[in-house]
Scaffold this active site. Structure first.
Site, PDB file in Angstrom:
ATOM      1  N   TYR A  75       0.838  -1.207   0.000  1.00 53.74           N
ATOM      2  CA  TYR A  75       0.000   0.000   0.000  1.00 53.74           C
ATOM      3  C   TYR A  75       0.869   1.251   0.000  1.00 53.74           C
ATOM      4  O   TYR A  75       0.575   2.223  -0.688  1.00 53.74           O
ATOM      5  CB  TYR A  75      -0.946   0.025   1.212  1.00 53.74           C
ATOM      6  CG  TYR A  75      -1.958   1.133   1.093  1.00 53.74           C
ATOM      7  CD1 TYR A  75      -3.160   0.924   0.418  1.00 53.74           C
ATOM      8  CD2 TYR A  75      -1.701   2.404   1.602  1.00 53.74           C
ATOM      9  CE1 TYR A  75      -4.079   1.950   0.260  1.00 53.74           C
ATOM     10  CE2 TYR A  75      -2.618   3.438   1.445  1.00 53.74           C
ATOM     11  CZ  TYR A  75      -3.810   3.208   0.770  1.00 53.74           C
ATOM     12  OH  TYR A  75      -4.716   4.218   0.604  1.00 53.74           O
ATOM     13  N   PHE A 127      -6.988  21.662 -24.657  1.00 51.83           N
ATOM     14  CA  PHE A 127      -7.258  20.232 -24.726  1.00 51.83           C
ATOM     15  C   PHE A 127      -8.493  19.975 -23.870  1.00 51.83           C
ATOM     16  O   PHE A 127      -8.683  20.624 -22.842  1.00 51.83           O
ATOM     17  CB  PHE A 127      -6.067  19.385 -24.253  1.00 51.83           C
ATOM     18  CG  PHE A 127      -6.361  17.920 -24.419  1.00 51.83           C
ATOM     19  CD1 PHE A 127      -6.350  17.355 -25.686  1.00 51.83           C
ATOM     20  CD2 PHE A 127      -6.742  17.129 -23.352  1.00 51.83           C
ATOM     21  CE1 PHE A 127      -6.692  16.026 -25.876  1.00 51.83           C
ATOM     22  CE2 PHE A 127      -7.083  15.796 -23.530  1.00 51.83           C
ATOM     23  CZ  PHE A 127      -7.060  15.236 -24.798  1.00 51.83           C
ATOM     24  N   THR A 128      -9.319  19.035 -24.292  1.00 53.85           N
ATOM     25  CA  THR A 128     -10.638  18.820 -23.679  1.00 53.85           C
ATOM     26  C   THR A 128     -10.581  18.740 -22.149  1.00 53.85           C
ATOM     27  O   THR A 128     -11.165  19.576 -21.458  1.00 53.85           O
ATOM     28  CB  THR A 128     -11.282  17.547 -24.248  1.00 53.85           C
ATOM     29  OG1 THR A 128     -10.353  16.477 -24.109  1.00 53.85           O
ATOM     30  CG2 THR A 128     -11.630  17.721 -25.716  1.00 53.85           C
ATOM     31  N   ASP A 218       2.084  20.267 -20.452  1.00 59.02           N
ATOM     32  CA  ASP A 218       1.325  19.047 -20.726  1.00 59.02           C
ATOM     33  C   ASP A 218       2.252  18.200 -21.603  1.00 59.02           C
ATOM     34  O   ASP A 218       2.363  18.420 -22.807  1.00 59.02           O
ATOM     35  CB  ASP A 218       0.019  19.385 -21.440  1.00 59.02           C
ATOM     36  CG  ASP A 218      -0.806  18.132 -21.735  1.00 59.02           C
ATOM     37  OD1 ASP A 218      -0.234  17.020 -21.709  1.00 59.02           O
ATOM     38  OD2 ASP A 218      -2.009  18.269 -21.988  1.00 59.02           O
ATOM     39  N   LYS A 261       0.057   7.710 -23.383  1.00 57.12           N
ATOM     40  CA  LYS A 261       0.464   8.099 -24.746  1.00 57.12           C
ATOM     41  C   LYS A 261       1.942   7.732 -24.925  1.00 57.12           C
ATOM     42  O   LYS A 261       2.274   6.565 -25.011  1.00 57.12           O
ATOM     43  CB  LYS A 261       0.221   9.599 -24.966  1.00 57.12           C
ATOM     44  CG  LYS A 261      -1.041  10.159 -24.311  1.00 57.12           C
ATOM     45  CD  LYS A 261      -2.321   9.795 -25.013  1.00 57.12           C
ATOM     46  CE  LYS A 261      -3.589  10.174 -24.257  1.00 57.12           C
ATOM     47  NZ  LYS A 261      -3.761  11.543 -23.864  1.00 57.12           N
ATOM     48  N   ARG A 385     -12.782  15.430 -34.008  1.00 64.28           N
ATOM     49  CA  ARG A 385     -12.140  16.514 -33.270  1.00 64.28           C
ATOM     50  C   ARG A 385     -12.613  17.804 -33.925  1.00 64.28           C
ATOM     51  O   ARG A 385     -11.935  18.396 -34.745  1.00 64.28           O
ATOM     52  CB  ARG A 385     -10.611  16.402 -33.325  1.00 64.28           C
ATOM     53  CG  ARG A 385     -10.025  15.459 -32.280  1.00 64.28           C
ATOM     54  CD  ARG A 385     -10.400  15.889 -30.908  1.00 64.28           C
ATOM     55  NE  ARG A 385      -9.818  15.090 -29.823  1.00 64.28           N
ATOM     56  CZ  ARG A 385     -10.473  14.813 -28.693  1.00 64.28           C
ATOM     57  NH1 ARG A 385     -11.730  15.183 -28.520  1.00 64.28           N
ATOM     58  NH2 ARG A 385      -9.889  14.147 -27.733  1.00 64.28           N
ATOM     59  N   PHE A 451     -18.537  14.680 -26.390  1.00 68.39           N
ATOM     60  CA  PHE A 451     -18.132  13.803 -27.500  1.00 68.39           C
ATOM     61  C   PHE A 451     -18.073  12.337 -27.084  1.00 68.39           C
ATOM     62  O   PHE A 451     -18.233  11.451 -27.912  1.00 68.39           O
ATOM     63  CB  PHE A 451     -16.789  14.248 -28.093  1.00 68.39           C
ATOM     64  CG  PHE A 451     -15.656  14.289 -27.112  1.00 68.39           C
ATOM     65  CD1 PHE A 451     -15.450  15.397 -26.300  1.00 68.39           C
ATOM     66  CD2 PHE A 451     -14.782  13.214 -27.003  1.00 68.39           C
ATOM     67  CE1 PHE A 451     -14.403  15.432 -25.387  1.00 68.39           C
ATOM     68  CE2 PHE A 451     -13.732  13.238 -26.105  1.00 68.39           C
ATOM     69  CZ  PHE A 451     -13.546  14.354 -25.287  1.00 68.39           C
TER      70      PHE A 451
END
Ligand SMILES: *Cc1c(COP(=O)(O)O)cnc(C)c1O
Length: 460
Positions: A75, A127-128, A218, A261, A385, A451
């Protein structure tokens, strides 16, 4: 021998395969209708080649799979956390690490700490999830990307660059104190995977230093951005992708990462910071939203796979093949005369739906329509997009983005060159009958990030 074209061929070989179902046109028609003409609502079983996203869809290496077996599922204080912390320091250069379940977990924590009601957060295109967390924390996003980024035809090599005049206007209007940070994405997703140049980043750094404004990175696709700098920016030809990644990060104060990614894992992310105070606050908050600060919603094995994946992601051979495959597909589409965003970006091909379907107004969702048509043609799944992704403003009005794109996102190390051919051929056959295609109307609209779950019907 000068005329021989040298391929981008893969620096790996295939050890295991996953069988795919090849559906009939009738099956696809039924599946698309059931999914409300939204590719997010298709069952993956009904998809042949899945280009919905490059998020969490990479193929892990044998070393990463071996890493899973070395998961220390304690943990607190898992040894995989310390391995990951070491790798993030070494490869990315940030001082303090907080793992999170994925990128938006890091965005949530960071936004809650740094943003106060009424703050302005300038960024190189939205970005969303990033913008939504900024807005939920009471801030307002302002786009400061260069104008070229909004023009799919413009072939400028660094369309991810910041327009410093736009930033300066915001600083003059609101005052630097109202700007907790500038939000900088590498390989700007919504612009088509377009890179920011090192020169621009350095200029931005100098400006922000003068006005005492942080830069938050980001860094979801930083390795792909670094590859474009190596290929296209003067002075970087001889530097390794790893060195370039490190330099990019050195001009920023902290980062949010979706490891799903670049970092070649199926789940995971982190918040990385250089400021102790902000880190301390974040470490406090992570226990509310993610889990203890040494796991942040991840299993020990996930952190191990991520630590190994980060190392692989910045290897020159890997990234050359990764981006090479994307460029191969883009060139193939251009040979068919299909309108795509140029230059070709790092993680996918973005089809210009306004050009492809000029007879369908943006109110009838040209990119969403095209996603449905491509699926019906071949079982290839892509993603909208455009106006659906852009959503609504806080006052309820629709955003109408200039770019109305269909994204063909390429998962890393998953598909072959023949798959790329099938994808381009399918786009070409839909292109041939484009004049007969009709738009869609939205019949169900969720409140957030519509979306993902919106439903549509065909117009008569
Ligand atoms: C995917 C992504 C995110 C969000 O990360 P998740 O892991 O999906 O939560 C943030 N920024 C960019 C640029 C992304 O591509």
């Amino acid at each position: 021998m000068k005329n021989i074209h040298h391929s981008w061929a893969e620096p790996y070989k295939i050890k295991m395969v996953e069988l795919l179902k090849i559906s009939t046109a009738t099956q696809r028609k039924k599946a698309m209708k059931e999914a409300g003409f939204n590719t997010f609502l298709l069952r993956s079983e009904d998809v042949y080649i899945d280009l919905l996203t490059d998020s969490g869809t990479s193929a892990m290496s044998d070393r990463q799979w071996a890493g899973l077996m070395m998961g220390d599922e304690a943990y607190a204080g898992s040894k995989n956390f310390y391995h990951l912390e070491k790798v993030v320091k070494e490869v990315y250069g940030y001082k303090y690490l907080l793992p999170t379940h994925q990128g938006r977990g890091a965005e949530n924590i960071l936004s809650r700490i740094l943003i106060k009601k009424g703050d302005i957060i300038p960024g190189n295109m939205y970005f969303t999830t990033t913008r939504l967390h900024q807005e939920l924390a009471g801030g307002k996003f302002e786009d400061i990307i260069i104008d070229e980024a909004h023009d799919p035809e413009n072939e400028f090599a660094f369309k991810g660059n910041v327009d410093l005049d736009k930033l300066d206007r915001l600083v003059k209007k609101h005052g630097a104190a109202k700007i907790p940070y500038v939000s900088i994405a590498t390989s700007v997703n919504m612009a088509g995977g377009q890179p920011i140049s090192m020169k621009n980043l350095k200029e931005l750094r100098a400006y922000c230093k003068k006005h005492k404004i942080r830069i938050i990175h980001d860094m979801t696709r930083v390795a792909e951005n670094a590859y474009f700098i190596q290929q296209k920016e003067k002075g970087y030809e001889k530097k390794s992708v790893k060195e370039i990644v490190n330099e990019i990060n050195s001009y920023t104060d902290g980062a949010t990462m979706s490891a799903k990614k670049d970092a070649l894992v199926n789940i995971g992310g982190f918040l990385a910071l250089n400021e102790w105070d902000v880190f301390e606050e974040a470490r406090n908050m992570v226990v509310v939203y993610e889990g203890l600060h040494t796991y942040g919603g991840l299993a020990g094995r996930d952190m191990e796979a991520m630590a190994i994946g980060i190392g692989e992601s910045v290897c020159d051979d890997h990234i050359r093949a990764r981006v090479g495959q994307v460029i191969y597909l883009g060139n193939k589409m251009m040979e068919y005369g299909i309108p795509i965003v140029k230059p070709i970006g790092g993680h996918g091909i973005f089809l210009d739906a306004k050009k492809f379907l000029p007879h369908i107004p943006q109110e009838n969702y040209p990119a969403q329509t095209l996603a449905a048509e491509i699926y019906l043609d071949s079982g290839v799944r892509t993603m909208e997009r455009g106006v659906v992704s852009a959503g609504r403003k806080a006052n309820g009005e629709n955003y109408y983005p200039k770019l109305e794109l269909l994204r063909f996102t390429i998962p890393r190390r998953v598909y072959t060159q023949a798959h790329m051919d099938v994808i381009a051929e399918s786009a070409a056959s839909v292109f041939e009958r484009r004049n007969k295609i009709k738009g869609l109307k939205m019949v169900y609209e969720p409140r957030y990030l519509r979306f993902f779950q919106a439903r549509f019907e065909k117009l008569n």
